[in-house]
Design an enzyme around this catalytic site. Structure first.
Site, PDB file in Angstrom:
ATOM      1  N   LYS A  52       0.834  -1.205   0.000  1.00 17.84           N
ATOM      2  CA  LYS A  52       0.000   0.000   0.000  1.00 17.84           C
ATOM      3  C   LYS A  52       0.873   1.260   0.000  1.00 17.84           C
ATOM      4  O   LYS A  52       0.617   2.204  -0.752  1.00 17.84           O
ATOM      5  CB  LYS A  52      -0.934  -0.004   1.230  1.00 17.84           C
ATOM      6  CG  LYS A  52      -2.051  -1.030   1.104  1.00 17.84           C
ATOM      7  CD  LYS A  52      -2.791  -1.249   2.426  1.00 17.84           C
ATOM      8  CE  LYS A  52      -3.807  -2.390   2.277  1.00 17.84           C
ATOM      9  NZ  LYS A  52      -4.450  -2.771   3.541  1.00 17.84           N
ATOM     10  N   GLN A  96      -4.232  -1.457   9.770  1.00 16.94           N
ATOM     11  CA  GLN A  96      -4.156  -2.776   9.132  1.00 16.94           C
ATOM     12  C   GLN A  96      -4.719  -3.853  10.057  1.00 16.94           C
ATOM     13  O   GLN A  96      -4.340  -3.944  11.220  1.00 16.94           O
ATOM     14  CB  GLN A  96      -2.687  -3.078   8.765  1.00 16.94           C
ATOM     15  CG  GLN A  96      -2.486  -4.388   8.031  1.00 16.94           C
ATOM     16  CD  GLN A  96      -3.144  -4.404   6.641  1.00 16.94           C
ATOM     17  OE1 GLN A  96      -3.073  -3.447   5.890  1.00 16.94           O
ATOM     18  NE2 GLN A  96      -3.798  -5.509   6.310  1.00 16.94           N
ATOM     19  N   ASP A 119     -10.699   3.281   4.484  1.00 13.95           N
ATOM     20  CA  ASP A 119     -11.058   1.856   4.375  1.00 13.95           C
ATOM     21  C   ASP A 119     -12.578   1.686   4.357  1.00 13.95           C
ATOM     22  O   ASP A 119     -13.077   0.610   4.020  1.00 13.95           O
ATOM     23  CB  ASP A 119     -10.482   1.070   5.563  1.00 13.95           C
ATOM     24  CG  ASP A 119      -9.253   0.252   5.178  1.00 13.95           C
ATOM     25  OD1 ASP A 119      -9.082  -0.005   3.975  1.00 13.95           O
ATOM     26  OD2 ASP A 119      -8.494  -0.125   6.088  1.00 13.95           O
TER      27      ASP A 119
END
Ligand code: NAD
Length: 291
Positions: A52, A96, A119
């Site tokens: 990412k 994460q 997200d």
């Protein structure tokens, strides 16, 4: 059979984003800045976060990795989140997953400022998505929509079977595909671990989204001819013939199912790279919302 090539498609999307970033620079506007929090040293999580961050720099974004040790307390993590929430230089950030067991995942996701929640996991964004309001869509389902759209896979009026009801993949995927939208208007069945007649359902499906995390679970006898297959699963299987000691397996038995499919995503190179591209797309959106 047509391969839904997530690698090539995600590269196209990343190029489109890079062009927009270049324009922002020309206009004297600060480039998007994504931060990622990683807690602990889980191998797969480290790989995902690194990918990412790398994708950010390729697209011309700023990126920051907040790398915290495994024994970080929930309180310390919440403090880090607050720092990112209030830092005007950060447009969006992700935490994460999975988090170490001693940390309450729900509490952490709730602490993220919804305007920076690229997200799309915060209840406010999930609620907006459910109500068809503009929001950050969770990156994996968003990437699947984009892949279907770019390959002109018809979803309207089709029967989609989504296998898995997780908050990050199965559930949002089922909601989005049933909505009145360009890639939507499908009749959706959500299957899960308690589903009794899965094969009966998958045999009726025009499109199957496999997101259960069991390698090579979906086999050719479970699908009809000309089906479209989206394989979300990524499992590391031990493989001594590989340099790194493992190979990646999807939830679909690719070799047999691909013989019957009209469209199918490979693993790797299907949904995975699309997820990263959509995270960048959400961060660009967050940066645009800021200016
Ligand atoms: P999860 O473990 O949170 O959920 C799995 C779901 O599958 C559950 O809802 C469960 O009810 C269902 N399930 C389990 N066994 C089943 C069975 N026998 N029949 C029907 N349903 C069953 O998983 P998740 O986080 O949604 O991830 C699923 C897979 O997708 C994993 O392999 C994960 O690594 C992968 N993943 C990939 C990406 C990507 O970017 N490609 C993103 C997220 C997750």
């Amino acid at each position: 059979m047509i391969l839904l090539d997530g690698k090539t498609t995600s590269n196209q999307i990343k190029e489109e984003i890079a062009i927009e970033v270049l324009q922002l620079k020309k206009d004297g506007i600060r480039v998007p800045h994504l931060a990622a929090i990683l807690v602990g040293s889980d191998g797969a999580s480290m790989t995902y976060v690194t990918a990412k961050v790398k994708a950010c720099s390729k697209a011309g974004f700023e990126s920051t990795l907040v790398d915290l040790p495994e024994n970080t307390t929930e309180e310390q993590l919440l403090k880090e989140i607050e720092t990112l929430n209030t830092n005007p230089e950060i447009d969006g950030f992700i935490v994460q997953l999975p988090l170490p067991k001693h940390i309450d995942e729900q509490k952490v996701l709730m602490a993220v400022n919804p305007d920076k929640d690229v997200d799309g996991f915060h209840p406010i964004n999930v609620g907006k998505m459910t109500l068809d309001l503009p929001s950050f869509l969770p990156a994996t389902p968003f990437g699947i929509l984009e892949l279907l759209e770019r390959y002109n896979v018809e979803t309207s009026g089709k029967h989609v079977v989504v296998i898995g009801r997780s908050h990050i993949v199965g559930r949002p995927m089922s909601i989005l595909l049933s909505q009145k939208r360009t890639t939507g208007n499908a009749t959706v069945t959500v299957a899960h671990s308690r589903t009794q007649n899965l094969k009966e359902l998958t045999l009726q499906a025009d499109i199957i989204v496999a997101a259960l995390g069991i390698p090579e679970f979906l086999t050719a006898d479970m699908v009809k001819e000309e089906v479209t297959i989206i394989d979300v699963g990524i499992t590391r299987l031990k493989d001594d013939t590989k340099k790194n000691g493992y190979r990646l397996a999807g939830d679909v038995h690719f070799d047999s199912v691909s013989k019957k499919a009209a469209f199918i995503t490979p693993v790797p190179g299907g949904v995975g790279p699309m997820t990263i591209a959509m995270l960048l797309k959400n961060t660009l959106l967050a940066a645009k919302n800021r200016s």
